[in-house]
Design an enzyme around this catalytic site. Structure first.
Site, short mmCIF file in Angstrom:
data_model
loop_
_atom_site.label_atom_id
_atom_site.label_comp_id
_atom_site.label_asym_id
_atom_site.label_seq_id
_atom_site.Cartn_x
_atom_site.Cartn_y
_atom_site.Cartn_z
N ASP A 1 0.76 -1.26 -0.04
CA ASP A 1 0.01 -0.04 0.12
C ASP A 1 0.76 1.26 0.01
OD1 ASP A 1 -2.95 1.00 0.58
OD2 ASP A 1 -1.76 2.25 1.64
N ASN B 1 -2.35 12.59 -4.08
CA ASN B 1 -3.27 13.21 -5.05
C ASN B 1 -3.95 14.73 -4.98
OD1 ASN B 1 -3.79 11.13 -6.89
ND2 ASN B 1 -5.18 10.19 -5.57
N ASP C 1 -1.92 9.24 -10.87
CA ASP C 1 -2.17 8.15 -12.07
C ASP C 1 -0.50 7.89 -12.57
OD1 ASP C 1 -4.80 8.03 -11.67
OD2 ASP C 1 -5.19 9.19 -13.42
N GLU D 1 -4.84 2.32 -4.39
CA GLU D 1 -3.08 2.21 -4.45
C GLU D 1 -2.45 1.12 -3.81
OE1 GLU D 1 -4.77 4.35 -0.42
OE2 GLU D 1 -5.30 4.19 -2.55
#
Length: 525
Positions: free
Chosen positions: A383, A391, A400, A427
């Site tokens: 993770d 983000n 992305d 993620e």
């Protein structure tokens, strides 16, 4: 060279020789299909008109039944009130006569199911006698609409007022009252009979109609008295601006009309009637969709049948006028399409890695193989740390790109062909290692973690200032009693522990299900 799959003019024997025949066949098929559709339209239109006509008859009958019941209900109460008014005007209602009056009131109220009670009020609005006996506290009625009406109007005609709550027990009642005059015609008081609103609620519910149907009883001025479905908040509301009272009742005392309801936009068939003897209006409304429910079912069934017939005729025509398809070309195209669909269905479009569906399929296969061969199966869950702040800081496009870069780093660390790397979700990434123990899994996990840190991807929102990842590992030899989910649950628990201990670390859960500290220490990059 095989013909293209989309070429409608290719045939094994060359182009069609008889073009006029093909045109004639197409015209004939089109004419037959149009005739079938036209006949279906006429049949459905006639059936719909017939169902609507029957619904209008049923609505008129329902309205007449409601009007008759309402008129009988109020007439019975009115007869009681008018006879008692005559008696009281002749005999008077001095204090000595009150017990006798009370007993008479009580007997009359008990004789009629719809009566809540009878109340005698003097010219000052004070309670004198009621069918309930003595009231527990002084009660005045000079603020009631019916009292003010009779106080101002010398007419001895019956008066029906808006629904009120009884001051005896709080029950909703419709007051029916008459004026009591003295010897010289002066105002002496009012006799009121309270008709239970619940009586009309039960009467409305006795009709076997759809729950979406609407029934109501209102005064001639549009004041709502009772309705189905019952809604106490609507009692007393004015319907005077509605189409029934504004448009249709001025033209005719009874009738029916299709009206669109502004509140929900549905179309209903309203049947309405104004009572002859009393200033009351009854109406019943049935939604169009309820009236045409049977018609819709028949329309769908008929349309499906006609559609199948048209489809059959059309297919026969296409077979007659189109080329014989090249089966090998179709098979090749279908195979290529299936392979493309398989890739789309089992791979993540952003990172190019396998997706959760592929992971679940391979996991079940490897799990069963490990059970049979008694070999170890390992799972690494990864993770990205503080990815949501990443983000929020850099934007989703940068997020992305970050996922693509991490996917490439994870994939580059897995050298064996049997190692499966997937994007597990968001993620999170997963690495499934067949025939690998916990040491191999931990070594690979640490390699992945260090390679991500070595990439030095900037991350201002992270405490370290750069992108890091947390990993959880678990490996075991599955038995016949073990579940596939056990591998995921324990690897996820190890990942959670890695997050809990500060992130940027690899945490291992032992085969017994306990977290091991020796493999869980943070390794500085």
């Amino acid at each position: 060279m095989p013909a293209p799959i989309h070429d409608p003019y290719y045939t094994l024997g060359g182009p069609l020789k008889r073009l006029p025949l093909r045109k004639a066949a197409v015209a004939f098929i089109a004419a037959v299909c149009l005739c079938l559709c036209g006949l279906l339209y006429l049949q459905l239109k006639q059936s719909r008109d017939h169902d609507l006509a029957l619904a209008q008859v049923s609505s008129a009958n329902l309205t007449r039944a409601m009007a008759q019941q309402a008129q009988d209900t109020f007439r019975a109460a009115d007869l009681v009130v008018s006879s008692l008014v005559d008696w009281i005007q002749d005999e008077g209602y001095e204090a000595a006569r009150n017990p006798r009056l009370q007993q008479t009131f009580a007997r009359r109220a008990q004789a009629l199911e719809q009566l809540h009670g009878l109340f005698l009020v003097d010219r000052e609005g004070r309670w004198v006698v009621s069918s309930f006996g003595d009231l527990t506290r002084p009660v005045t009625f000079d603020d009631r609409e019916y009292f003010k009406f009779h106080q101002r109007n010398a007419s001895r005609e019956v008066h029906i007022g808006p629904a009120i709550r009884s001051r005896q027990n709080g029950e909703w009642i419709i007051p029916l009252s008459r004026r009591i005059n003295g010897p010289q015609g002066e105002f002496q008081g009012v006799l009121m009979a309270g008709i239970r609103l619940a009586y009309f609620d039960r009467f409305f519910k006795s009709f076997s109609i759809d729950d979406q149907a609407l029934m109501f009883l209102a005064l001639a001025d549009g004041t709502l008295l009772a309705r189905r479905p019952s809604d106490q908040q609507m009692i007393g509301k004015s319907l005077a601006q509605g189409p029934i009272f504004r448009t249709y009742l001025p033209q005719a005392r009874s009738g029916s009309a299709m009206i669109r309801t502004p509140s929900d936009g549905s179309v209903r068939l309203y049947g309405y009637q104004q009572l002859q003897a009393y200033p009351l209006v009854v109406a019943a409304a049935i939604p169009e969709e309820v009236m045409l429910r049977g018609w819709w079912a028949n329309a769908v069934q008929s349309s499906v049948i006609v559609a199948l017939v048209v489809l059959g005729i059309s297919l026969f025509g296409w077979v007659f006028v189109l080329q014989v398809r090249n089966s090998e070309r179709i098979e090749a195209d279908l195979r290529a399409a299936q392979e493309r669909l398989e890739v789309i269905a089992t791979h993540d479009s952003l990172t190019g890695l396998g997706n959760r569906r592929l992971f679940q399929r391979v996991l079940e296969t490897e799990f069963a193989r490990s059970q049979r061969q008694q070999r170890r199966l390992s799972l690494i869950l990864l993770d990205i740390d503080y990815f949501k702040p990443f983000n929020d800081t850099y934007g989703h496009l940068a997020g992305d790109q970050c996922l693509v870069q991490v996917a490439h780093l994870v994939k580059s660390c897995c050298q064996r062909k049997t190692d499966l790397v997937v994007r597990y979700g968001g993620e999170e990434f997963a690495v499934l290692l067949a025939d690998a123990d916990i040491d191999a899994a931990y070594t690979l996990a640490e390699q992945i973690r260090q390679r991500i840190r070595a990439a030095a991807i900037p991350h201002r929102a992270a405490p370290s200032g750069q992108l890091t990842a947390s990993l959880g590992c678990y490996a075991f030899v599955p038995t016949l009693e073990d579940r596939v989910e056990l591998l995921i649950e324990r690897a996820d628990a190890a990942l959670y522990q890695a997050k809990h201990l500060g992130r940027n670390r690899t945490q291992v859960m032992s085969e017994g299900g306990t977290l091991k500290d020796d493999a869980g220490v943070k390794v500085q990059g």
